[in-house]
Design a protein around this motif. Structure first.
Motif: not given
Ligand SMILES: *Cc1c(COP(=O)(O)O)cnc(C)c1O
Length: 282
Positions: A188, A193, A211
């Motif tokens: 990430e 993201t 993540i």
């Protein structure tokens, strides 16, 4: 731009607005001394917070991963209302929600909201795109799933490493970072993201790598699916990003930032950024 900032803190069951320059936590707060807490960054657009529910759901998840007791959705809504109430509607803002362990030893957590204009740099990156570098995080991709003490999946206040990664990128002349696992898998960004387009589908890395599950990525994927654009959770490498039709870093305030340079190599977006932005804005 007029400098506008507002603050509200949860005190004795009420949201109390506090002048932005005034102290609101004690020097002994564990959030300050240890980064022991969680947060959210919520976009404020035209004086409203259209995606607040998704952020509050994640804030609750983060809090429970740290064993913190959140004051609850209605408290957070009142805190948000208290900082947004006199906000200049034309000014895009970022509302940060903080929940810290407070003084510790079972005392109530500290819960507060603050609102500030979106930084000019963020707005610029949203329209002009970003240059990113890949940097190793040093953990195997499957390690955090079995290591709850590493707080994978929680949006914690312990972001010194994330901020250092971004400073390192700036030193290299880049805007942002794609963090990778020990094996070189894409994880990430420090505050975003990773999403890429390949083979007619949108891809994002699996959440069991530790993540953070992005609310913006979730919104994009739901709307893409509804629009006939397939989505997939895919374990990818930096080479996969180089080979992709387009790469974006997604987050609530900046939106979809198009990656125009990856590790010094210029890349395109196959004209797909427009559709991504249109889906996010629906
Ligand atoms: C906040 C954050 C994101 C983005 O989350 P959104 O819900 O899309 O704003 C992604 N990754 C990390 C590590 C973050 O801190």
């Amino acid at each position: 731009m007029t400098e506008q900032r507002t603050v509200a803190i949860w005190r004795d069951g009420a949201a109390v607005a506090v002048p932005a320059a005034e102290p609101v936590v004690t020097a002994f707060d564990q959030g300050l001394g240890r980064g022991d807490g969680v947060f959210e960054s919520v976009a404020v657009v035209e004086g409203r917070t259209p995606h607040l529910d998704a952020h509050l759901a994640r804030l609750d998840r983060s809090a429970s991963l740290l064993g913190l007791v959140s004051p609850g959705g209605s408290a957070w809504r009142r805190l948000v209302a208290a900082v947004v109430v006199d906000w200049q509607p034309g000014l895009e803002g970022v509302c940060r929600l903080f929940l810290t362990r407070g003084l510790g030893d079972g005392t109530p957590p500290t819960a507060l909201a603050l609102l500030a204009p979106v930084p000019a740099d963020t707005l610029r990156q949203r329209t002009e795109g970003i240059s990113v570098v890949s940097l190793g995080l040093g953990v195997p991709a499957d390690f955090r799933a079995g290591a709850p003490w590493l707080l994978g999946g929680a949006k914690t206040l312990s972001y010194a490493v994330n901020m250092a990664a971004q400073r390192h990128a700036h030193d290299l002349g880049a805007d942002d970072v794609v963090l990778t696992s020990l094996e070189g898998r894409v994880l990430e960004g420090p505050t975003s993201t990773v999403v890429w387009a390949t083979g007619g589908a949108l891809h994002t890395p699996p959440a069991d790598t530790g993540i953070l599950a992005g609310t913006t990525q979730a919104r994009l994927f739901a709307r893409a699916e509804a629009d006939g654009w397939p989505t997939a959770v895919t374990a990818g490498t930096v080479d996969d990003l180089h080979a992709a039709d387009a790469v974006w870093l997604l987050s609530g305030v900046r939106g979809a930032a198009t990656v125009h340079t990856l590790d010094g190599v210029r890349r395109g977006d196959a004209g797909l950024s427009r559709r991504v932005r249109e889906l996010l804005a629906r």
